[in-house]
Structure formats: structure tokens, C-alpha cells
Scaffold this motif. Sequence first.
Motif, PDB file in Angstrom:
ATOM      1  N   ILE A 168       0.945  31.531 105.379  1.00 14.63           N
ATOM      2  CA  ILE A 168      -0.270  31.950 106.070  1.00 14.63           C
ATOM      3  C   ILE A 168      -1.405  32.148 105.072  1.00 14.63           C
ATOM      4  N   ALA A 169      -2.624  32.135 105.583  1.00 16.15           N
ATOM      5  CA  ALA A 169      -3.804  32.267 104.723  1.00 16.15           C
ATOM      6  C   ALA A 169      -3.841  33.638 104.051  1.00 16.15           C
ATOM      7  N   LYS A 170      -4.213  33.646 102.772  1.00 16.93           N
ATOM      8  CA  LYS A 170      -4.331  34.905 102.032  1.00 16.93           C
ATOM      9  C   LYS A 170      -5.769  35.413 102.137  1.00 16.93           C
ATOM     10  N   SER A 171      -6.155  35.812 103.322  1.00 17.93           N
ATOM     11  CA  SER A 171      -7.509  36.311 103.524  1.00 17.93           C
ATOM     12  C   SER A 171      -7.510  37.296 104.676  1.00 17.93           C
ATOM     13  N   GLY A 172      -8.533  38.079 104.721  1.00 19.66           N
ATOM     14  CA  GLY A 172      -8.684  39.022 105.815  1.00 19.66           C
ATOM     15  C   GLY A 172      -8.166  40.396 105.474  1.00 19.66           C
ATOM     16  N   PRO A 173      -8.798  41.451 105.945  1.00 22.01           N
ATOM     17  CA  PRO A 173      -8.394  42.818 105.604  1.00 22.01           C
ATOM     18  C   PRO A 173      -7.241  43.316 106.460  1.00 22.01           C
ATOM     19  N   PHE A 174      -6.726  44.493 106.102  1.00 23.20           N
ATOM     20  CA  PHE A 174      -5.839  45.261 106.981  1.00 23.20           C
ATOM     21  C   PHE A 174      -6.740  46.082 107.908  1.00 23.20           C
ATOM     22  N   ILE A 175      -6.352  46.213 109.177  1.00 12.69           N
ATOM     23  CA  ILE A 175      -7.158  47.020 110.092  1.00 12.69           C
ATOM     24  C   ILE A 175      -6.275  47.842 111.028  1.00 12.69           C
ATOM     25  N   ILE A 176      -6.813  48.975 111.455  1.00 10.01           N
ATOM     26  CA  ILE A 176      -6.318  49.726 112.608  1.00 10.01           C
ATOM     27  C   ILE A 176      -7.548  50.002 113.463  1.00 10.01           C
ATOM     28  N   GLN A 177      -7.517  49.575 114.719  1.00  9.08           N
ATOM     29  CA  GLN A 177      -8.707  49.665 115.562  1.00  9.08           C
ATOM     30  C   GLN A 177      -8.360  50.253 116.918  1.00  9.08           C
ATOM     31  N   VAL A 178      -9.204  51.172 117.392  1.00  9.38           N
ATOM     32  CA  VAL A 178      -9.053  51.781 118.708  1.00  9.38           C
ATOM     33  C   VAL A 178     -10.213  51.350 119.583  1.00  9.38           C
ATOM     34  N   GLU A 179      -9.894  50.797 120.751  1.00 12.96           N
ATOM     35  CA  GLU A 179     -10.904  50.535 121.772  1.00 12.96           C
ATOM     36  C   GLU A 179     -10.674  51.518 122.894  1.00 12.96           C
ATOM     37  N   GLY A 180     -11.688  52.322 123.221  1.00 12.57           N
ATOM     38  CA  GLY A 180     -11.519  53.395 124.187  1.00 12.57           C
ATOM     39  C   GLY A 180     -11.334  54.699 123.447  1.00 12.57           C
ATOM     40  N   THR A 181     -10.559  55.607 124.013  1.00 14.54           N
ATOM     41  CA  THR A 181     -10.290  56.908 123.388  1.00 14.54           C
ATOM     42  C   THR A 181      -8.791  57.163 123.368  1.00 14.54           C
ATOM     43  N   LEU A 182      -8.228  57.298 122.162  1.00 15.77           N
ATOM     44  CA  LEU A 182      -6.804  57.528 121.986  1.00 15.77           C
ATOM     45  C   LEU A 182      -6.588  58.562 120.891  1.00 15.77           C
ATOM     46  N   THR A 183      -5.401  59.140 120.866  1.00 18.57           N
ATOM     47  CA  THR A 183      -5.003  60.066 119.803  1.00 18.57           C
ATOM     48  C   THR A 183      -4.012  59.361 118.889  1.00 18.57           C
ATOM     49  N   ILE A 184      -4.340  59.307 117.601  1.00 20.45           N
ATOM     50  CA  ILE A 184      -3.454  58.657 116.637  1.00 20.45           C
ATOM     51  C   ILE A 184      -3.115  59.627 115.509  1.00 20.45           C
ATOM     52  N   GLU A 185      -2.056  59.314 114.796  1.00 17.35           N
ATOM     53  CA  GLU A 185      -1.565  60.200 113.741  1.00 17.35           C
ATOM     54  C   GLU A 185      -1.208  59.382 112.491  1.00 17.35           C
ATOM     55  N   ALA A 186      -1.570  59.922 111.349  1.00 18.95           N
ATOM     56  CA  ALA A 186      -1.179  59.392 110.037  1.00 18.95           C
ATOM     57  C   ALA A 186      -1.410  57.897 109.883  1.00 18.95           C
ATOM     58  N   PRO A 187      -2.622  57.398 110.081  1.00 14.43           N
ATOM     59  CA  PRO A 187      -2.882  55.982 109.823  1.00 14.43           C
ATOM     60  C   PRO A 187      -2.916  55.701 108.318  1.00 14.43           C
ATOM     61  N   GLN A 188      -2.084  54.801 107.842  1.00 12.97           N
ATOM     62  CA  GLN A 188      -1.947  54.553 106.408  1.00 12.97           C
ATOM     63  C   GLN A 188      -2.056  53.071 106.093  1.00 12.97           C
ATOM     64  N   ALA A 189      -2.550  52.799 104.886  1.00 15.08           N
ATOM     65  CA  ALA A 189      -2.593  51.420 104.360  1.00 15.08           C
ATOM     66  C   ALA A 189      -2.190  51.476 102.895  1.00 15.08           C
ATOM     67  N   LYS A 190      -1.163  50.722 102.521  1.00 19.77           N
ATOM     68  CA  LYS A 190      -0.676  50.688 101.149  1.00 19.77           C
ATOM     69  C   LYS A 190      -0.626  49.247 100.667  1.00 19.77           C
ATOM     70  N   GLY A 191      -0.843  49.060  99.389  1.00 17.61           N
ATOM     71  CA  GLY A 191      -0.726  47.714  98.830  1.00 17.61           C
ATOM     72  C   GLY A 191      -1.945  47.323  98.009  1.00 17.61           C
ATOM     73  N   GLN A 192      -2.113  46.005  97.843  1.00 15.10           N
ATOM     74  CA  GLN A 192      -3.205  45.491  97.038  1.00 15.10           C
ATOM     75  C   GLN A 192      -3.942  44.393  97.793  1.00 15.10           C
TER      76      GLN A 192
END
Length: 392
Positions: free
Chosen positions: A368-392
Motif C-alpha cells: 500500500i502507499a506510504k502516505s497519509g496521516p493517522f486520524i481519529i475523527q468524530v462526526e456528530g457528538t460522541l464520548t471517547i476515551e484514551a485516543p492514542q497514536a504511536k509510531g513514526q
Amino acid sequence: MHCLRCLPCMPCVMENTMKRFLVLTVAALLATLTLSAQAADKAVAAALASAAAKLAADAKFDKARELCFKALANDEDCPEALFELGKIYERDGKTTAAGEFYVRAAREFGAGEAANPAFASKRMDAETRIKKLNPYAARFTAALADYTTELNAITKKSSDNFTLEEACDRADLLKLKAQLPPDKAPKFERPSVAVAPAKKTPEDDMTRMINRVARNTAPVTNVPPDIERVLKAAGWTTITGTWKKKAENVYEVTDGKLETPKINGAIQVILHKGGSGSLKAMVRNSQEEYLGSFSSYGSGYGYILEGSSAKLFTPSGGYSNNKFYSYMEREDPLPEAAPKNMVTVTVEEGKIDYFLNGVKKKSVNYQIAKSGPFIIQVEGTLTIEAPQAKGQ
């Protein structure tokens, strides 16, 4: 006889009547415009697929393939385009890709037989080609048909809500309605008073579309400094939307997005039950050209959680110039009793692992292509916990 003072005045009656009339008129107009646009897209897709078939007949296969994909951009379920792509890839010796397109074409031809009787023979042609490519396909389809016949018999004999719910869960898990033609598909429906969350209505979709347009035209970002510090320490570089802290590392998020320019590593987030909207958690989020408004295509590789389901997006394609795109492989149910659900996606070069509540659900390895960021996205209103991103 009523006293005149007990009755509303005539101007108030007329004003309220006019307001209700305007609301109903606007709603009907929006629904009509949406249906008209969908019909126009399908007509354009069918015309492009017809032109592609003519080009293929003249041995102009590259141009035919291009037109087919343009047709799918207008209608992702256009059966004629799917069928032509199956034939093109079969001719090129790419039998796996051809089989995938034939299966989807047969399913869509079957779904449209009632409106277009000519689709019946085309469905049979697609099914014949599937059997030719995979000798076991016929046995597999026959087994699904036999199982569906048994379910039909059971639900006809016992039509209580519990039995119907169980049968529908099994049919959804095996995707029987998608795998089988209409005459062999399940004949039962989920009871009106269902245990599962209510299905979305056209009004829900219309409201979501209007709200999404409003959000895109007037973005709002409100991230308190203490929340921003924690999220950046968790690996995120760009934070948008409205964030409210509910507990330690627990946030109520409205139209929020976390982003970081990583290529290899992992993302993880816990979604609490309740709220309204969807949660997207994806790596290599660089597939915008395939996203559009089609729910089957994704902007990256990972999950979209909405309601009671988790949609899993994996690499597909690789047939032309070894280019892959994000496609929804399946939709897994979320545990009804669970108060929260955790998704984890890891990527290392081309290897992607998908986890739902700590259980590995899928593992793939493609160039797969080595491009593009990591994302976490909410559309609307939600409750989330401990969103994490690790790596390089």
C-alpha cells in the motif's frame, strides 16, 4: 358551544398552518432533489458502462476499464460496470479480481430483476462465469441456499420475535441477501419491535447530510489547553472540533478530529455507548479520491463505528499499476451489552492488523502507499476515551 375567548384567533391559525406547510414543502423538496440526483447518477453510470462495453468489444480494454471506474464513481453498485470489469480482468488472467467483480455484479443484477427483467439473464451469465472461475462457488452458493431454505421454514413455523431476531442475526452475519438471488434469499424480516437499535430512516440521512454541510461551511474548534496538552502527549499533532473533559482521559467530542503525520505505528481509541454520530479510526488516510459520498469506499485503512456496527476497511485493488484503495470488506456487530468498545489498528510497511475489543479481526499485507496521516475523527457528538497514536 365554545366561548370565543377559548378559540385561537384566525391570524394565529393561519400563521401556524403556513409554518407547517412550509416545513413539509421544504422536506418534500429536499427528498425529491435527493432521489432525482440518485436517479441521475445511476443513469449516468449505466450510460458509461454501456459505452465501456462497446469499447471492450472493439478491444480497447484500457479505455473500457477507465469508463467502468467512472461509472462506479457515479453509482458504486452499477451492475453493468461491475460485470464489464469482471470480463476485462478475466481476460487479463486476473481471476481473483474478476471473481470479485462477477460476484458483486450477480448480486446487483439479482436485486434489480424486479425493475428490469433483462437483468435475470445477465445475472445467470455472471453466475456461470463465477462457476467457471471457481468450481467450488456453485457448491458454496448451494449450501447457503439450503441453509436459507431451512431458516425460511423455521421462521414460517415459529414467527415469534425471538426466533425472527435470531434468524435475522444469522442472515446478516452470512450476508445471505447479498450472496443469493431474490428467489433464494431469506423471506423473513426483523420484527418491528426489535432488540437491535432502530434502523436509520430517510429523515435521519437527510438530517445528517444537512448537518454535515453546515459543519463543513462553519467549522468550530474549541479545545481547552489542558485537553490539548494530554492529546499531544498521546501522539496527536493537529486537534480540531469541540472537546469537553468528562473524566480523566475521557472526552465528549463534537465534530472533532485528531491527526498526526505518521506512516508506521498504531492507533487506539475507546468509544463509549450512547451519543449520536460516527467514529473513524484509520491509518494511511490518503485515499480521498476514492471516498466521495460512497459508504463502501474509505479514506484510509481501519474502522468506522456507528450505531451497533463496526465497518472494517481493508486494501483492495492492486490490479492496475499495483495501486490499492480502501474498501469496506465487512460490517461486524458490536456487543449489545458492552458499555464501551475499543478499536486498535497497527501498520508496519504494508502489514495491517485490525483489533476489536482486543481480538484480532483481520491481518493483511499489501504494498500500500506510504502516505497519509493517522486520524481519529468524530462526526456528530460522541464520548471517547484514551485516543492514542504511536509510531513514526
